[in-house]
Design a protein around this motif. Structure first.
Motif, PDB file in Angstrom:
ATOM      1  N   LYS A 166       9.642  -5.204 -11.081  1.00 36.48           N
ATOM      2  CA  LYS A 166       8.968  -5.224  -9.785  1.00 36.48           C
ATOM      3  C   LYS A 166       7.846  -4.186  -9.720  1.00 36.48           C
ATOM      4  CE  LYS A 166      13.165  -5.565  -7.750  1.00 36.48           C
ATOM      5  NZ  LYS A 166      14.159  -5.645  -6.665  1.00 36.48           N
ATOM      6  N   THR A 195       3.955  -5.179  -9.169  1.00 38.93           N
ATOM      7  CA  THR A 195       3.178  -4.568  -8.092  1.00 38.93           C
ATOM      8  C   THR A 195       1.913  -3.910  -8.643  1.00 38.93           C
ATOM      9  OG1 THR A 195       5.291  -4.096  -7.056  1.00 38.93           O
ATOM     10  CG2 THR A 195       3.368  -3.040  -6.094  1.00 38.93           C
ATOM     11  N   ILE A 243       1.581 -13.693  -3.214  1.00 35.95           N
ATOM     12  CA  ILE A 243       2.436 -12.748  -2.490  1.00 35.95           C
ATOM     13  C   ILE A 243       3.327 -13.479  -1.491  1.00 35.95           C
ATOM     14  CG2 ILE A 243       2.422 -10.832  -0.825  1.00 35.95           C
ATOM     15  CD1 ILE A 243       0.009  -9.704  -2.286  1.00 35.95           C
ATOM     16  N   ILE A 279       7.383 -13.456  -1.089  1.00 36.27           N
ATOM     17  CA  ILE A 279       8.107 -13.183   0.161  1.00 36.27           C
ATOM     18  C   ILE A 279       9.154 -14.269   0.401  1.00 36.27           C
ATOM     19  CG2 ILE A 279       7.885 -13.016   2.683  1.00 36.27           C
ATOM     20  CD1 ILE A 279       5.158 -11.738   2.255  1.00 36.27           C
ATOM     21  N   ALA A 294      11.985 -13.813  -1.931  1.00 36.79           N
ATOM     22  CA  ALA A 294      12.798 -12.654  -1.560  1.00 36.79           C
ATOM     23  C   ALA A 294      13.586 -12.921  -0.286  1.00 36.79           C
ATOM     24  CB  ALA A 294      11.912 -11.428  -1.387  1.00 36.79           C
ATOM     25  N   VAL A 333       7.861  -8.338   7.352  1.00 39.91           N
ATOM     26  CA  VAL A 333       6.941  -7.817   6.340  1.00 39.91           C
ATOM     27  C   VAL A 333       5.628  -7.402   7.003  1.00 39.91           C
ATOM     28  CG1 VAL A 333       5.705  -8.352   4.220  1.00 39.91           C
ATOM     29  CG2 VAL A 333       7.998  -9.261   4.567  1.00 39.91           C
ATOM     30  N   LEU A 379       6.493  -5.056  -0.262  1.00 35.72           N
ATOM     31  CA  LEU A 379       7.410  -6.034  -0.853  1.00 35.72           C
ATOM     32  C   LEU A 379       8.293  -5.355  -1.907  1.00 35.72           C
ATOM     33  CD1 LEU A 379       7.930  -8.974  -0.477  1.00 35.72           C
ATOM     34  CD2 LEU A 379       6.326  -9.482  -2.306  1.00 35.72           C
ATOM     35  N   THR A 384      12.540  -4.753  -1.258  1.00 34.45           N
ATOM     36  CA  THR A 384      13.539  -5.468  -2.058  1.00 34.45           C
ATOM     37  C   THR A 384      14.206  -4.584  -3.108  1.00 34.45           C
ATOM     38  OG1 THR A 384      11.871  -6.158  -3.645  1.00 34.45           O
ATOM     39  CG2 THR A 384      12.308  -7.664  -1.837  1.00 34.45           C
TER      40      THR A 384
END
Lengths: 265, 257
Positions: free
Chosen positions: A27, A31, A54, A58, A61, A68, A127, A131
């Motif tokens: 992750k 990112t 993105i 979302i 996730a 968000v 994000l 998570t």
């Protein structure tokens, strides 16, 4: 304190989704790739594709988009400021005038671009923190930085500092609250007056808070030594990070996406 | 606080309490046991190892665990299991072994069901039990507790003391309890009374608390129950000197009458 409470940035939402179960290193890498990509791309079509990417994350996730988006709120001032600066201070074709302030076509374009970039940046970064639990995040950062140990990068120390900072944020907030009430009981006034007076009134909060933070640091250091802490050397971890096929798939997919979007737009 | 003329031996499996006024040197003595402090003169020997021997420092700290007064300032990690794992991680054990020890230590202090909870959300007594589990997970032969209950409410105090007694009785772990609560000191097999950096009195609680005059001279209180027992004895009721708790005294008096 309102700022700290409202910040989605840094607030983990526990979950069992595909994104939650990815290795923290994956992750972080994803990112980073998205951030680099955001700075390379300079067209709205490119941003549109990144926004779709993105948005897909979302959905994967299973986060509520509204939650968000709430993460943007504390950054709203900075975003508006950026927009205003770009719109009024860019040179180019004038399409409107308000006294000495000129609105240019280029300014509107650039301002819109910067704002989109900032928005996607904030959403992408939140994000990651939404998570990933803070501990997993620290472990991930330590693992990613550890090759740098050979060049004298204190990867373990940085990770330990972050862990301790995370551990003490609630403790110090609680203490701040206690001191505030104690000072209010003695007649302190934090609410009225201009900005200078209000900043000054914070002094009787910050001094005791700092003194106590140093005392805590001292006691914690002794307690850590008593538990055989001697730096990262020879230390093992209970939870091992594990790359699975999922992680490789996500990284290669993101990399492909970044290369394509980065070179086309 | 400087200590002087202390000649003391603690056996494996013993439960010793140390009492004394602020500044009597009880915390200093506690910190000498696991080499957080080193003596300028004299020696501290732990399981045959001198604390001055730098090579044995970590072996000594593994063997003699320490729990401190402020629960907030000794918890390192954000979740219970991560914090208990901190000590074993420092020892360089394998991940499986660390996991086993965390399970075992949490079970011993009765905190299994809080394993994944955030440490800052626990009560004071729970935090101290996590701190004890963090020490137990290193498999020490001795635990030093430096006023572990002075920042807790009565419920928390009872949780911690019950845990400590269980570890001593069932697991055979040596316990050294530094405290300023006389009722807590009375739980031990042996009480050490510190005054002005020296050892003023030492003996089983029955003996220490019966020496009324000497305790008064040291300006230390005895447990209220002991005081009551003194008064009862003076008025002709032969209360045994081994009675330190309310329940014991109630039982005795009911049978006496």
């Amino acid at each position: 304190m309102a700022l700290l409470r409202d910040m989605t940035l840094g607030q983990y939402i526990p979950g069992e989704s595909f994104v939650h179960r990815l290795d923290p290193r994956t992750k972080i890498i994803v990112t980073m790739l998205l951030i680099i990509l955001l700075f390379l791309v300079e067209t709205f079509q490119g941003y549109g594709l990144i926004a779709l990417f993105i948005g897909g994350l979302i959905l994967l996730a299973r986060l509520s988009p509204r939650f968000v988006l709430r993460g943007i709120r504390p950054m709203l001032v900075i975003i508006l400021f950026t927009l205003v600066l770009h719109v009024f201070l860019s040179e180019g074709e004038i399409i409107g005038q308000l006294g000495p302030l000129k609105v240019t076509k280029e300014g509107l374009f650039k301002g819109g671009m910067m704002v989109t970039r900032l928005l996607l940046l904030i959403i992408g970064a939140s994000l990651l923190t939404l998570t990933t639990s803070p501990i997993a995040l620290t472990d991930g950062i330590e693992a990613i930085l550890s090759p740098g140990k050979r060049f004298g990068l204190p990867a373990h120390e940085l990770a330990m500092m972050m862990t301790i900072a995370l551990r003490f944020i609630p403790t110090l907030l609680e203490e701040m609250d206690k001191i505030t009430k104690a000072q209010m009981a003695r007649g302190a006034d934090f609410e009225t007056g201009n900005i200078v007076q209000r900043a000054k009134s914070l002094l009787p909060l910050l001094v005791p808070l700092f003194v106590s933070a140093f005392r805590r640091a001292d006691e914690l250091a002794v307690a850590m030594e008593a538990r055989c802490y001697r730096g990262g050397e020879g230390r093992t971890k209970m939870k091992q990070l594990l790359f699975t096929g999922r992680d490789y798939a996500v990284i290669s997919l993101t990399l492909t996406f970044a290369v394509i979007v980065g070179s086309l737009f | 606080m400087a200590l002087k003329d202390i000649d003391l031996e603690i056996q494996q499996g013993e439960f010793v309490s140390i009492i004394g006024h602020n500044g009597s040197g009880k915390s200093t003595l506690a910190k000498l046991f696991n080499a957080l402090l080193l003596p300028t003169r004299g020696d501290v020997i732990v399981g045959g190892k001198n604390t001055k021997d730098g090579d044995k420092l970590w072996a000594i700290r593994q063997q003699v665990g320490m729990v401190f007064q402020n629960p907030d300032n000794q918890i390192v990690a954000t979740t219970v299991e991560e914090d208990v794992a901190f000590g074993p991680e420092n020892l360089g054990l394998s991940p499986d072994e660390i996991g086993r020890r965390v399970d075992e230590a949490l079970a011993l202090v009765g905190m299994e069901e809080h394993r994944h909870r955030a440490t800052h959300l626990l009560s004071g007594g729970q935090k101290q039990r996590v701190a004890i589990a963090g020490v137990i997970a290193m498999r020490p032969s001795c635990i030093i507790l430096d006023e572990p209950t002075s920042m807790l409410d009565p419920v928390g105090r009872r949780e911690v003391l019950e845990t400590v007694q269980r570890l001593n009785r069932q697991e055979g772990i040596t316990v050294v309890l530094v405290t300023h609560f006389m009722e807590e000191a009375a739980l031990a097999e042996r009480v050490l009374v510190m005054a002005d950096g020296g050892l003023a009195l030492s003996g089983p609680p029955a003996e220490i608390f019966s020496e009324g005059e000497q305790m008064r001279q040291l300006r230390l209180d005895v447990p209220q129950i002991v005081q009551l027992a003194w008064e009862l004895r003076r008025s002709g009721i032969p209360v045994p000197r081994e009675i330190f708790s309310i329940n014991e005294l109630v039982d005795y008096l009911c049978q006496y009458a």
